[in-house]
Design a protein around this motif. Structure first.
Motif, PDB file in Angstrom:
ATOM      1  N   SER A  49       0.829  -1.200   0.000  1.00 27.43           N
ATOM      2  CA  SER A  49       0.000   0.000   0.000  1.00 27.43           C
ATOM      3  C   SER A  49       0.866   1.252   0.000  1.00 27.43           C
ATOM      4  CB  SER A  49      -0.908   0.004   1.234  1.00 27.43           C
ATOM      5  OG  SER A  49      -1.492   1.264   1.386  1.00 27.43           O
ATOM      6  N   ALA A  50       1.858   1.240   0.873  1.00 29.20           N
ATOM      7  CA  ALA A  50       2.691   2.436   1.019  1.00 29.20           C
ATOM      8  C   ALA A  50       3.504   2.721  -0.248  1.00 29.20           C
ATOM      9  CB  ALA A  50       3.623   2.264   2.221  1.00 29.20           C
ATOM     10  N   ILE A  51       4.048   1.666  -0.843  1.00 24.94           N
ATOM     11  CA  ILE A  51       4.898   1.846  -2.017  1.00 24.94           C
ATOM     12  C   ILE A  51       4.005   1.964  -3.248  1.00 24.94           C
ATOM     13  CG2 ILE A  51       6.633   0.763  -3.481  1.00 24.94           C
ATOM     14  CD1 ILE A  51       7.545  -0.706  -0.849  1.00 24.94           C
ATOM     15  N   GLY A  52       4.035   3.126  -3.874  1.00 28.35           N
ATOM     16  CA  GLY A  52       3.140   3.317  -5.015  1.00 28.35           C
ATOM     17  C   GLY A  52       3.651   4.427  -5.902  1.00 28.35           C
ATOM     18  N   LEU A  53       2.728   5.069  -6.587  1.00 30.56           N
ATOM     19  CA  LEU A  53       3.118   6.184  -7.455  1.00 30.56           C
ATOM     20  C   LEU A  53       3.861   7.230  -6.648  1.00 30.56           C
ATOM     21  CD1 LEU A  53      -0.200   6.590  -9.455  1.00 30.56           C
ATOM     22  CD2 LEU A  53       1.916   5.547 -10.257  1.00 30.56           C
ATOM     23  N   GLY A  54       3.495   7.340  -5.370  1.00 32.52           N
ATOM     24  CA  GLY A  54       4.155   8.308  -4.496  1.00 32.52           C
ATOM     25  C   GLY A  54       5.656   8.087  -4.459  1.00 32.52           C
ATOM     26  N   ASN A  55       6.087   6.839  -4.418  1.00 30.63           N
ATOM     27  CA  ASN A  55       7.513   6.561  -4.312  1.00 30.63           C
ATOM     28  C   ASN A  55       8.226   6.715  -5.646  1.00 30.63           C
ATOM     29  OD1 ASN A  55       5.893   5.042  -2.362  1.00 30.63           O
ATOM     30  ND2 ASN A  55       7.885   4.481  -1.549  1.00 30.63           N
ATOM     31  N   PHE A  86      -8.654   9.684  -8.587  1.00 34.07           N
ATOM     32  CA  PHE A  86      -7.632  10.275  -9.478  1.00 34.07           C
ATOM     33  C   PHE A  86      -6.362   9.439  -9.565  1.00 34.07           C
ATOM     34  CE2 PHE A  86      -6.669  12.461  -5.472  1.00 34.07           C
ATOM     35  CZ  PHE A  86      -5.295  12.375  -5.418  1.00 34.07           C
ATOM     36  N   TYR A  87      -6.103   8.636  -8.538  1.00 39.09           N
ATOM     37  CA  TYR A  87      -4.941   7.743  -8.569  1.00 39.09           C
ATOM     38  C   TYR A  87      -5.096   6.744  -9.724  1.00 39.09           C
ATOM     39  CZ  TYR A  87      -1.157   5.204  -6.092  1.00 39.09           C
ATOM     40  OH  TYR A  87       0.030   4.613  -5.710  1.00 39.09           O
ATOM     41  N   GLY A  88      -6.325   6.269  -9.911  1.00 35.97           N
ATOM     42  CA  GLY A  88      -6.607   5.320 -10.990  1.00 35.97           C
ATOM     43  C   GLY A  88      -6.311   5.912 -12.362  1.00 35.97           C
ATOM     44  N   PHE A 144       3.053  11.782   4.538  1.00 34.92           N
ATOM     45  CA  PHE A 144       1.678  11.302   4.723  1.00 34.92           C
ATOM     46  C   PHE A 144       1.217  10.467   3.549  1.00 34.92           C
ATOM     47  CE2 PHE A 144      -1.110  12.659   8.067  1.00 34.92           C
ATOM     48  CZ  PHE A 144      -0.209  13.320   8.856  1.00 34.92           C
ATOM     49  N   PHE A 145       1.414  11.021   2.379  1.00 32.92           N
ATOM     50  CA  PHE A 145       0.920  10.361   1.175  1.00 32.92           C
ATOM     51  C   PHE A 145       1.604   9.015   0.982  1.00 32.92           C
ATOM     52  CE2 PHE A 145       0.523   9.460  -3.309  1.00 32.92           C
ATOM     53  CZ  PHE A 145      -0.810   9.768  -3.534  1.00 32.92           C
ATOM     54  N   THR A 146       2.917   9.021   1.154  1.00 37.24           N
ATOM     55  CA  THR A 146       3.662   7.812   0.826  1.00 37.24           C
ATOM     56  C   THR A 146       3.378   6.683   1.813  1.00 37.24           C
ATOM     57  OG1 THR A 146       5.791   6.981   0.091  1.00 37.24           O
ATOM     58  CG2 THR A 146       5.824   8.352   2.049  1.00 37.24           C
TER      59      THR A 146
END
Ligand code: TRP
Length: 456
Positions: A27-33, A110-112, A231-233
């Protein structure tokens, strides 16, 4: 009131510590990273920003993550029923649950869309669409794609269907099983990309940019970016980690688990930086490109690099995989609520919610293109508005509610009881954690919040 209303017969639990870490890190590792961290690092001058970011993760992100886990595991239900179990039927704290439901659905809408772009870019990379193109041409290509009315929506819907498929299959058979396959794939790809990048001639510039701090490049806005991104990540403030916390076994060491998740998330963000910046420097491109770094600058660089064809496909595959294990965690928040609190079957809840959220996503996507004029409010299109509402408003409020709840409502005794598994394990720094939850984190969050609204 303070019930542990889990019924092991009815409620799924993750199978082991490794599963918890895999799923929560997923969950944490995503587009944010992989998308956001590199470009905000680039924008804020590199190493000095990274140091501030690490402090934000350790001092604020980690305590909020632990608080989310405490609420989820002790409450033992969906984000709303966890608050209800701990605070009482009509407590104002329930607001924390509902705002998280709203936030997780909005962030997924919007992530989708962005995740859909990464699918399209896997296809573009595979069909060698970037070779021989100038940076300006790749920029136009990106712009034409995201503003077109059909293609990005098709990609978004494909992505959302996969997300829904995994959540539909359940917590263990879907989310856990999927993450256990995908996370090693993700780590494998990112390590390969790092090797490619640091073995390019001229890669040292990029490593220096990442690891040699120059504090003169750091601004106050950079510090706030760092905290917002922490927060986001870590997927905080929207109920994701509360919901996942409710699937953690009661004998599990919550604080140690949370620390390991923060480490995994940070390592992957740094690896993404190592995969990107040495290549950026080796090809003499400016690092502070902003959001286009990944979709415009990188394809161009790959097109000029030996072996770039394969690495480009791998990179966008990495982005898609990372986004998927995150999006399932966003959908799970409202699916868990609908199936547990409203008594709808998990399957039906998944289909209905994924459809609704996708429709909002379609509006977000259209608001960037042809219908921008009709879909702009308060000077922002719907996509930016959704991003702003969640990242700058909902997440800080949701995160503050979690820490305040643990610090002031549960208080030290219950927090300690939960962290030590009812006294069965010893946990250091409980006092420091409670202090942070009560004072430090809420104040830091309030500052970012007011700043992002332009009030300070
Ligand atoms: N943390 C993920 C990322 O870095 C995104 C994510 C998953 C998320 N769940 C979330 C972000 C909940 C905010 C809230 O890409």
């Amino acid at each position: 009131m303070d019930s542990h209303n889990r019924d092991p017969q009815k409620r799924p639990l993750f199978s082991s510590r490794l599963s918890i870490i895999t799923v929560a890190a997923g969950s944490a590792i995503g587009l944010g990273n992989i998308w956001k961290f590199p470009y905000i690092t680039g924008k804020n001058g590199g190493a000095a920003f990274i140091i501030v970011y690490l402090c934000c993760i350790a001092l604020i992100g980690l305590p909020v993550l632990i608080s989310d886990f405490i609420i989820g595991r002790r409450g033992g239900g969906s984000v709303v029923s966890s608050f209800r179990a701990l605070a009482g039927e009509r407590s104002p704290w329930l607001f924390g649950g509902f705002i998280a439901l709203f936030g997780s659905a909005t962030v997924l809408s919007f992530y989708g869309v962005v995740a859909g772009w990464s699918l399209e870019y896997v296809v573009k990379a595979a069909s060698n669409a970037f070779s021989g193109k100038t940076p300006a041409e790749v920029g136009t290509m990106f712009n034409d794609f995201v503003t077109s009315p059909v293609a990005p929506i098709v990609c978004q819907l494909v992505f959302m269907s996969i997300t829904a498929g995994v959540v539909y299959a359940g917590v263990k058979k879907g989310i856990e099983a999927f993450s256990k396959v995908m996370m090693p794939v993700l780590v494998g790809i990112i390590v390969l990309l790092c090797f490619r990048s640091i073995t390019l001639p001229g890669a040292e510039g990029g490593l220096a940019f990442l690891f040699k701090p120059d504090f003169s490049k750091l601004s106050a806005a950079g510090v706030l970016d760092a905290l917002g991104h922490a927060f986001f990540t870590l997927s905080l403030g929207v109920g994701t980690m509360i919901t996942y916390g409710s699937y953690i076994d009661k004998d599990e060491h919550l604080a140690a688990t949370a620390v390991q998740i923060c480490i995994a998330d940070t390592v992957i963000a740094l690896l993404a930086g190592i995969a990107i910046f040495p290549a950026v420097f080796a090809f003499g491109v400016a690092p502070g490109q902003g959001p286009g770094l990944v979709f415009v600058t990188l394809p161009n660089i790959f097109a000029q690099m030996p072996g770039g064809y394969v690495f480009c496909i791998l990179f966008f595959l990495l982005l898609a995989v990372a986004a998927l294990t995150s999006s399932i965690s966003m959908l799970e928040v409202s699916v868990a609520y609908a199936s547990e609190d409203l008594g709808i079957s998990r399957q039906r809840a998944t289909l209905v919610l994924a459809t609704l959220i996708s429709l909002v996503g379609v509006v977000c996507s259209l608001s960037m293109g042809k219908y921008q004029e009709q879909l702009t409010f308060f000077g922002k299109n719907v996509f930016d508005l959704a991003d702003f509402a969640v990242s700058n408003v909902e997440m800080p409020i949701g995160g503050a509610i979690s820490v305040l709840f643990v610090g002031w409502m549960l208080k030290r005794r219950k927090a300690e009881d939960e962290l030590t598994c009812h006294g069965n394990i010893t946990v250091p720094f409980v006092g420091a954690f409670v202090f942070t939850a009560k004072y430090l984190a809420p104040v830091a969050i309030a500052i970012v919040f007011l700043h992002s609204l332009g009030l300070i």
